[in-house]
Design an enzyme around this catalytic site. Structure first.
Site, PDB file in Angstrom:
ATOM      1  CG  HIS A  25      -1.804   1.187   1.327  1.00 45.55           C
ATOM      2  ND1 HIS A  25      -3.077   1.219   0.803  1.00 45.55           N
ATOM      3  CD2 HIS A  25      -1.604   2.423   1.885  1.00 45.55           C
ATOM      4  CE1 HIS A  25      -3.623   2.401   1.031  1.00 45.55           C
ATOM      5  NE2 HIS A  25      -2.744   3.153   1.689  1.00 45.55           N
ATOM      6  CD  GLU A  26       1.589   3.635   3.669  1.00 44.70           C
ATOM      7  OE1 GLU A  26       1.875   4.708   3.095  1.00 44.70           O
ATOM      8  OE2 GLU A  26       0.527   3.460   4.298  1.00 44.70           O
ATOM      9  CG  HIS A  29       0.462   6.231  -0.733  1.00 45.22           C
ATOM     10  ND1 HIS A  29      -0.651   6.646  -1.428  1.00 45.22           N
ATOM     11  CD2 HIS A  29      -0.012   5.629   0.405  1.00 45.22           C
ATOM     12  CE1 HIS A  29      -1.743   6.325  -0.751  1.00 45.22           C
ATOM     13  NE2 HIS A  29      -1.380   5.701   0.354  1.00 45.22           N
TER      14      HIS A  29
END
Length: 377
Positions: A25-26, A29
């Site tokens: 997920h990170e 980003h």
């Protein structure tokens, strides 16, 4: 009875699930931020006390926190891990402002934020596509080969040979779609459309309830119709077809999440079924105990769940940021700092309330309150 594995297996399984998914997920980003020319200052897996860290050649600090319940990427110009803009970013030199998150166009900021949930869905799609290639697709028709005595299906009038074509207006083609639609609706009254010898019949059916419990005494309620299919029909899936099958399965899972959330909001499903990190750890251990295939599929489900929750329009979550960017794009100016501050505080209050609720639910499901009442009594 649902068996549960030991404590060590449960903890290791939980870390094996949540760690990679938070990283994925990170990293979504982070990588899109890099493509947009934004400097990442911190990439953290976990919160709290730092247990390990290193600094890469770009100056970003990669760290591991003690509590593996999430993570964050802090970009230049961010005031906090929630990506609130630091007012001081405007005082930076021009070259550094160009590398800051608030200095980017709204579409780039939206792309960076959206990339986190998107890569969670992509991660799940890859797993689903792999399963489709390895095991094919179950295309067993939704036909009642046998109706169980005393079941909800028999009470409603379903006969052997009936084909279920829709539930509450939603088309049903395969038996697995029927199972999924019934599974999360225990005790609910639904409208079933049947094909019986070429005639369409509409039957109101109160879906039956099947209960199971684990070694802690926790009860689980599942919907059950009480029919059996004919021999399973499996078809091979080609490399070109696998993505489509994966998308179909992922959409079905998201639809189930939306419906389950709606049931809780409307009171049709009790809030004590809402689980938190402790329940997720328990389920991680159970799936690991069942085998690597079940464990990997469970990771795909959690990845979809993580992506879906983060897209909810709640400040502090990715969906809340995207809502602000959408407003900014329409009105051609950012939402005022005062409104953002109020929204972030409200969002934090909502998230903390939900966290307390799910933790209490988890502790209750493990029998803590019964144990305490026994000690007091």
């Amino acid at each position: 009875m649902i068996e549960t594995p030991g404590f060590i297996v449960t903890v290791l399984a939980f870390i094996a699930v949540i760690g990679p998914l938070v990283f994925v997920h990170e990293f979504g980003h982070y990588i899109v931020g890099r493509w947009c020319g934004v400097k990442a200052e911190t990439f953290s897996i976990g919160f709290g006390k730092e247990i390990a860290a290193w600094v890469d050649s770009r100056g970003a600090r990669w760290r591991l926190g003690l509590l593996p319940l999430g993570g964050y990427v802090k970009f230049k110009g961010d005031m906090s891990v929630a990506s609130q803009a630091d007012p001081k970013w405007l005082e930076l030199p021009a070259a550094e402002r160009a590398q800051s998150f608030p200095g980017k166009p709204v579409w780039q900021r939206a792309a960076i934020v959206f990339a986190g949930p998107a890569i969670n869905f992509l991660f799940a799609l890859v797993i689903m596509a792999g399963f489709a290639l390895a095991y094919g697709e179950n295309v067993t028709p939704a036909v009642a080969s046998k109706v169980m005595a005393g079941s909800a299906a028999e009470k409603a009038g379903i006969r052997a040979g009936d084909r279920i074509v829709a539930i509450d207006g939603r088309r049903i083609d395969r038996f697995d779609q029927l199972t999924q639609s019934v599974f999360h609706r225990p005790g609910e009254l639904s409208s079933f459309a049947l094909d019986r010898g070429g005639r369409t019949i509409i039957l109101p059916i109160t879906i039956g309830v099947r209960e199971e419990k684990d070694r802690f005494g926790n009860h689980y309620r599942f919907g059950q119709l009480g029919i059996r299919s004919a021999a399973p029909v499996q078809r091979n899936v080609s490399l070109l077809e696998a993505p489509g099958v994966a998308v179909d399965r992922t959409v079905s899972i998201v639809r189930m999440m939306v419906e389950t959330m709606g049931q809780m909001v409307t009171g049709r499903r009790p809030l004590d079924e809402l689980g938190g990190p402790l329940k997720m750890a328990q389920l991680s251990g159970e799936q690991a105990d069942r085998g690597i295939e079940d464990f990997i599929f469970f990771m795909a489900l959690i990845s979809i769940n993580l992506g879906f929750i983060n897209l909810l329009p709640i400040p502090m979550l990715d969906g809340g940021h995207l809502l602000f960017y959408a407003i900014e794009a329409v009105q051609r100016r950012p939402v005022s700092p005062q409104v953002q501050e109020w929204a972030y505080r409200s969002g934090l209050a909502v998230l903390l309330t939900v966290m307390v609720l799910v933790t209490l639910n988890d502790l209750s499901s493990f029998g803590l309150w019964k144990s305490l009442s026994g000690l007091i009594g």
